[in-house]
Design an enzyme around this catalytic site. Structure first.
Site, PDB file in Angstrom:
ATOM      1  N   LEU A 106       0.959  -1.382  -0.076  1.00  0.00           N
ATOM      2  CA  LEU A 106       0.049   0.241   0.100  1.00  0.00           C
ATOM      3  C   LEU A 106       1.148   1.318   0.270  1.00  0.00           C
ATOM      4  O   LEU A 106       1.832   1.143   0.761  1.00  0.00           O
ATOM      5  CB  LEU A 106      -0.972   0.060   1.500  1.00  0.00           C
ATOM      6  CG  LEU A 106      -1.973  -0.648   0.976  1.00  0.00           C
ATOM      7  CD1 LEU A 106      -3.156  -0.856   2.505  1.00  0.00           C
ATOM      8  CD2 LEU A 106      -3.032  -0.498   0.456  1.00  0.00           C
ATOM      9  N   ASP A 107       0.729   2.229  -0.824  1.00  0.00           N
ATOM     10  CA  ASP A 107       1.543   3.593  -0.909  1.00  0.00           C
ATOM     11  C   ASP A 107       1.523   4.278   0.505  1.00  0.00           C
ATOM     12  O   ASP A 107       0.304   4.027   1.119  1.00  0.00           O
ATOM     13  CB  ASP A 107       1.735   4.008  -2.532  1.00  0.00           C
ATOM     14  CG  ASP A 107      -0.197   4.744  -2.183  1.00  0.00           C
ATOM     15  OD1 ASP A 107      -0.232   5.485  -1.759  1.00  0.00           O
ATOM     16  OD2 ASP A 107      -0.699   4.838  -3.279  1.00  0.00           O
ATOM     17  N   LYS A 108       2.542   5.115   0.231  1.00  0.00           N
ATOM     18  CA  LYS A 108       2.383   5.587   1.655  1.00  0.00           C
ATOM     19  C   LYS A 108       1.092   6.391   1.395  1.00  0.00           C
ATOM     20  O   LYS A 108       1.026   6.847   3.136  1.00  0.00           O
ATOM     21  CB  LYS A 108       3.636   6.886   1.276  1.00  0.00           C
ATOM     22  CG  LYS A 108       3.802   7.845   2.664  1.00  0.00           C
ATOM     23  CD  LYS A 108       5.375   8.768   2.458  1.00  0.00           C
ATOM     24  CE  LYS A 108       5.653   9.797   3.496  1.00  0.00           C
ATOM     25  NZ  LYS A 108       4.454  10.722   3.567  1.00  0.00           N
ATOM     26  N   ASP A 109       0.578   7.452   0.802  1.00  0.00           N
ATOM     27  CA  ASP A 109      -0.381   8.099   0.815  1.00  0.00           C
ATOM     28  C   ASP A 109      -2.110   7.394   1.235  1.00  0.00           C
ATOM     29  O   ASP A 109      -2.809   7.959   1.310  1.00  0.00           O
ATOM     30  CB  ASP A 109      -0.528   8.946  -0.260  1.00  0.00           C
ATOM     31  CG  ASP A 109       0.636   9.859  -0.016  1.00  0.00           C
ATOM     32  OD1 ASP A 109       1.038   9.927   0.981  1.00  0.00           O
ATOM     33  OD2 ASP A 109       0.940   9.907  -1.197  1.00  0.00           O
ATOM     34  N   SER A 110      -1.592   5.656   1.015  1.00  0.00           N
ATOM     35  CA  SER A 110      -2.865   4.706   1.174  1.00  0.00           C
ATOM     36  C   SER A 110      -2.762   4.466   2.536  1.00  0.00           C
ATOM     37  O   SER A 110      -2.112   4.452   3.683  1.00  0.00           O
ATOM     38  CB  SER A 110      -2.638   3.629   0.291  1.00  0.00           C
ATOM     39  OG  SER A 110      -3.030   4.394  -1.301  1.00  0.00           O
TER      40      SER A 110
END
Length: 267
Positions: A106-110
């Site tokens: 999951l990317d940093k902003d998710s």
């Protein structure tokens, strides 16, 4: 135990990913019984001794694996370490006595559901392209998404690297001036895929949360908290991945793609 490829043994033991094991073998850093090995070589985990960079690797027989579900908050990287000192998901599970690795990303902003385990075979099964375990995301975009944009994404769009996404299922949850809330179910996991899909049709992701993976749901787990998966959940995930692997169709690269359904979610 029968002989197995060395990279599989290292991955199953949770020592590193299969790809990383292959890189180490190709670089000549892996030895079995004191002798350098090559790609494709096999070993018997019950009898052979393996070392990486001169350090012996402990092979655990019939080990008990740990499987957890983490509610990843925004602002954390999905990686085991970061050379820039940024926060990672490992900070949230530091008290777990196991060498955990994330199952996918999951990317940093998710935010949302992130599976973690020290079972390398389980990771490989769930992240293999043919596994195709569905992942459910709740996505807020702006400006308001038109029906044409939603149909485009559901049918498959060409990303910025020229790759076309597979068809997916999209439900419209909330549709109002300035924003739309969507539920998107993916069966593939390209890097930042939903954000790139939205960008391809002129939408910007404001918030992205993964709420389920296969039969396992995030539920009421709060951001930053984790819990162990039940045995039934682990079995259900494994069965779902194996079923999809067996039933995955062989398709030609340029075969036409059928659009996914576009029902609107009822309140």
């Amino acid at each position: 135990m029968a002989e197995q490829r060395i990279q599989k043994v290292l991955a199953d033991q949770g020592i590193c990913s299969r790809r990383e094991a292959e890189r180490l073998i190709a670089a000549g850093k892996v030895k079995v019984n004191g002798r350098p090995v090559g790609l494709g070589d096999k070993m018997d985990p019950d009898y052979d001794k393996v070392s990486i960079d001169g350090k012996n690797v402990r092979i655990v027989r019939k080990r008990q694996y740990t499987y957890i579900m983490l509610h990843k908050p925004r602002g954390y990287l999905t990686t085991r370490s970061d050379d820039r000192g940024r926060k990672t998901v490992m900070d949230l599970v530091a008290d777990v006595p196991a060498m955990l690795r994330p199952v996918g990303r999951l990317d940093k902003d998710s935010e949302g559901l992130l599976l973690m385990t020290d079972d390398g075979a389980f990771i490989n099964l769930l992240t293999h392209p043919s596994g195709g375990v569905g992942k459910l995301y709740r996505v807020t975009v702006n400006p308001r998404a038109t029906e044409e944009q939603v149909v485009q994404m559901a049918s498959g769009v060409v990303l910025d690297d020229g790759v076309r996404t597979q068809p997916c299922v999209i439900h419209v949850v909330t549709d109002e001036p300035g924003r739309t809330v969507l539920e998107i179910t993916l069966h593939e996991g390209r890097n930042r895929q939903i954000r790139r899909m939205c960008s391809a049709v002129g939408l910007q992701v404001v918030r992205l949360k993964r709420s389920a993976e296969g039969p396992v749901k995030l539920g009421m787990l709060q951001p930053g908290e984790y819990r162990e998966l039940k045995k039934s959940e682990v079995s259900a995930l494994r069965n779902a991945a194996q079923k999809n692997t067996r039933s995955a169709p062989v398709r030609e690269e340029n075969a036409p793609r059928r659009p996914g359904p576009l029902p609107r979610k009822k309140d």
